[in-house]
Design a protein around this motif. Sequence first.
Motif, PDB file in Angstrom:
ATOM      1  N   LEU A 259       0.842  -1.182   0.000  1.00  0.00           N
ATOM      2  CA  LEU A 259       0.000   0.000   0.000  1.00  0.00           C
ATOM      3  C   LEU A 259       0.886   1.243   0.000  1.00  0.00           C
ATOM      4  CD1 LEU A 259      -2.704  -0.970   2.658  1.00  0.00           C
ATOM      5  CD2 LEU A 259      -3.022  -0.853   0.181  1.00  0.00           C
ATOM      6  N   THR A 260       0.483   2.257  -0.736  1.00  0.00           N
ATOM      7  CA  THR A 260       1.242   3.507  -0.741  1.00  0.00           C
ATOM      8  C   THR A 260       0.742   4.473   0.317  1.00  0.00           C
ATOM      9  OG1 THR A 260      -0.227   4.502  -2.398  1.00  0.00           O
ATOM     10  CG2 THR A 260       1.728   3.306  -3.207  1.00  0.00           C
ATOM     11  N   THR A 261      -0.556   4.429   0.607  1.00  0.00           N
ATOM     12  CA  THR A 261      -1.128   5.362   1.573  1.00  0.00           C
ATOM     13  C   THR A 261      -2.420   4.800   2.142  1.00  0.00           C
ATOM     14  OG1 THR A 261      -1.877   7.647   1.897  1.00  0.00           O
ATOM     15  CG2 THR A 261      -2.402   6.635  -0.214  1.00  0.00           C
ATOM     16  N   VAL A 262      -2.689   5.128   3.402  1.00  0.00           N
ATOM     17  CA  VAL A 262      -3.928   4.730   4.073  1.00  0.00           C
ATOM     18  C   VAL A 262      -4.414   5.909   4.912  1.00  0.00           C
ATOM     19  CG1 VAL A 262      -5.017   3.211   5.762  1.00  0.00           C
ATOM     20  CG2 VAL A 262      -3.249   2.307   4.245  1.00  0.00           C
ATOM     21  N   THR A 263      -5.685   6.264   4.762  1.00  0.00           N
ATOM     22  CA  THR A 263      -6.302   7.283   5.609  1.00  0.00           C
ATOM     23  C   THR A 263      -7.501   6.670   6.311  1.00  0.00           C
ATOM     24  OG1 THR A 263      -5.633   9.063   4.113  1.00  0.00           O
ATOM     25  CG2 THR A 263      -7.380   9.567   5.679  1.00  0.00           C
ATOM     26  N   VAL A 264      -7.572   6.868   7.629  1.00  0.00           N
ATOM     27  CA  VAL A 264      -8.644   6.303   8.446  1.00  0.00           C
ATOM     28  C   VAL A 264      -9.479   7.419   9.042  1.00  0.00           C
ATOM     29  CG1 VAL A 264      -9.196   4.911  10.479  1.00  0.00           C
ATOM     30  CG2 VAL A 264      -7.295   4.249   8.990  1.00  0.00           C
ATOM     31  N   PHE A 265     -10.811   7.304   8.925  1.00  0.00           N
ATOM     32  CA  PHE A 265     -11.764   8.259   9.487  1.00  0.00           C
ATOM     33  C   PHE A 265     -12.551   7.564  10.588  1.00  0.00           C
ATOM     34  CE2 PHE A 265     -10.909   9.383   5.166  1.00  0.00           C
ATOM     35  CZ  PHE A 265     -10.982  10.762   5.082  1.00  0.00           C
ATOM     36  N   CYS A 266     -12.624   8.174  11.775  1.00  0.00           N
ATOM     37  CA  CYS A 266     -13.442   7.594  12.842  1.00  0.00           C
ATOM     38  C   CYS A 266     -13.677   8.629  13.933  1.00  0.00           C
ATOM     39  CB  CYS A 266     -12.803   6.330  13.415  1.00  0.00           C
ATOM     40  SG  CYS A 266     -11.245   6.576  14.264  1.00  0.00           S
ATOM     41  N   ASP A 267     -14.308   8.213  15.038  1.00  0.00           N
ATOM     42  CA  ASP A 267     -14.632   9.159  16.107  1.00  0.00           C
ATOM     43  C   ASP A 267     -13.613   9.130  17.241  1.00  0.00           C
ATOM     44  OD1 ASP A 267     -15.188   6.737  17.281  1.00  0.00           O
ATOM     45  OD2 ASP A 267     -17.317   7.127  17.625  1.00  0.00           O
ATOM     46  N   SER A 268     -12.437   8.570  16.992  1.00  0.00           N
ATOM     47  CA  SER A 268     -11.352   8.543  17.969  1.00  0.00           C
ATOM     48  C   SER A 268     -10.049   8.896  17.279  1.00  0.00           C
ATOM     49  CB  SER A 268     -11.238   7.152  18.615  1.00  0.00           C
ATOM     50  OG  SER A 268      -9.963   6.965  19.207  1.00  0.00           O
ATOM     51  N   GLY A 269      -9.367   9.907  17.789  1.00  0.00           N
ATOM     52  CA  GLY A 269      -8.086  10.279  17.201  1.00  0.00           C
ATOM     53  C   GLY A 269      -7.040   9.200  17.385  1.00  0.00           C
ATOM     54  N   LEU A 270      -6.989   8.626  18.569  1.00  0.00           N
ATOM     55  CA  LEU A 270      -6.016   7.569  18.831  1.00  0.00           C
ATOM     56  C   LEU A 270      -6.246   6.380  17.908  1.00  0.00           C
ATOM     57  CD1 LEU A 270      -3.735   6.353  20.617  1.00  0.00           C
ATOM     58  CD2 LEU A 270      -5.533   5.494  22.120  1.00  0.00           C
ATOM     59  N   GLN A 271      -7.498   5.986  17.755  1.00  0.00           N
ATOM     60  CA  GLN A 271      -7.797   4.838  16.895  1.00  0.00           C
ATOM     61  C   GLN A 271      -7.465   5.125  15.439  1.00  0.00           C
ATOM     62  OE1 GLN A 271     -11.478   2.703  17.638  1.00  0.00           O
ATOM     63  NE2 GLN A 271     -11.760   2.307  15.446  1.00  0.00           N
ATOM     64  N   SER A 272      -7.755   6.342  14.965  1.00  0.00           N
ATOM     65  CA  SER A 272      -7.446   6.657  13.566  1.00  0.00           C
ATOM     66  C   SER A 272      -5.940   6.611  13.331  1.00  0.00           C
ATOM     67  CB  SER A 272      -8.006   8.032  13.192  1.00  0.00           C
ATOM     68  OG  SER A 272      -7.295   9.080  13.809  1.00  0.00           O
ATOM     69  N   ASP A 273      -5.161   7.127  14.274  1.00  0.00           N
ATOM     70  CA  ASP A 273      -3.701   7.129  14.161  1.00  0.00           C
ATOM     71  C   ASP A 273      -3.151   5.704  14.206  1.00  0.00           C
ATOM     72  OD1 ASP A 273      -1.367   8.521  13.778  1.00  0.00           O
ATOM     73  OD2 ASP A 273      -1.324   9.459  15.747  1.00  0.00           O
ATOM     74  N   PHE A 274      -3.616   4.933  15.176  1.00  0.00           N
ATOM     75  CA  PHE A 274      -3.195   3.537  15.343  1.00  0.00           C
ATOM     76  C   PHE A 274      -3.513   2.721  14.091  1.00  0.00           C
ATOM     77  CE2 PHE A 274      -4.051  -0.836  16.538  1.00  0.00           C
ATOM     78  CZ  PHE A 274      -3.060  -1.173  17.458  1.00  0.00           C
TER      79      PHE A 274
END
Length: 319
Positions: A259-274
Motif C-alpha cells: 500500500l502507498t497510503t492509508v487514511t482512516v476516518f473515525c470518532d477517535s483520534g487515537l484509533q485513527s492514528d493507530f
Amino acid sequence: MMHGKKLFAVLLPLVLTACTSAKPAQTETVWAMDTACTISLHGGGVSETASLLKTLDKTLDNYQENSAISQLNQNGTISGNDTIYQLVSETAALQKRFGDSVDLTVGQLTALWGITTDTPHVPTAAELEPVLKTISPDHVTAADGTVTLTDGAQLDCGAVGKGYSLDCVKEALDQSGTASYGTVSMTSSILCYGEKPDGKPFQIEIRDPSGDGTLGTVSTDSCFLSTSGGYERYFIADDGKQYCHILDPKTGMPAESDLTTVTVFCDSGLQSDFLSTLIWLEGTEHLEEHLHAEDYQIVAQDQSGKLYVSDGLHFTPNA
C-alpha cells in the motif's frame, strides 16, 4: 535538509479544502509532536488549544530529555501521569482488538535508526539483535495509575501521539464550549470539530503519494482522520537505498508494504492514528475486513494505483 547523501523528507498527506465563512476563523500555528500544528477555530479556543498541544508535546516527546515520557524511559516507571497512563491503556485495548503491529515499546529501535533526526543510521544485525528483545506489548503495563516498563523497553508514542493529542483537544473544546466549529491539523492527523452553520461537510483532500496532486476529496461531518504511508518521512542512506520512518517491530527494519497510503476516518483520534499505521503495515492482505468495519472508514491506494474506499464514505476521486 541534506546530510551528505542522506535526505530527510516530509510530505503533507492531508489537505483541508478552504471554505468560505462570513466571519473568518481564528488561526494559530504551533510546533508540537515534531510537526507544524495549525489550529483554525470559529468562536474561540485557539490559544487554549495551542497551549494544550505544547503541554502534551512536553509530556509525550521522547526526544525531549525532560519530558515525562523520557523520565519513564529512564526510570522504568511513572505514577500519577494521567496522560501517559491513558495513552498506554487505550493503545493496549486497540492491540487486543486489532493486533500488535503497532507497538509503543519501539523506543530503543527508533533511537537506533534515528530516521527523524539529523543523523539517521542504518544499524547492523549485531546492533539490532539486543534492541529487538526489548520490544513487546508485554514489556509495558498500566495498573493502578502507574505505568511500568520491563526488559529494557522504552516507549516511543510517534505512531499514536498525534491522534491521542487530538482526542485531548476535542475533550477540552467540548468542556469549554468556546469553539463552534473548525479544524486542528497536525499534518498527518486532523480533527474536524463541530458543525458548520450552513450544515455543509468538511472537505479533506488526500494527497497523491507519487506526486504533488491529490487522489480525491472526502466530504465528512465532524471526525478524526489520520494518514500513514512510507512516502511521508524517509532518508536515503550512503548506499543509495531509501528507508521509510515506519519501522517493523518484528524485524527492526523499515517496513515495506504493497500500500502507498492509508487514511482512516473515525470518532477517535487515537484509533485513527493507530489504524492508519497498522493497516499500512498489513497491506492489502487484510484490507477487506477494514473496508467493511462499522466504527471506522478508510481510503487506501496500492502500489499499482488501485483505490480502496470503505462502504458509505463520501469520496470523490480525481478524474
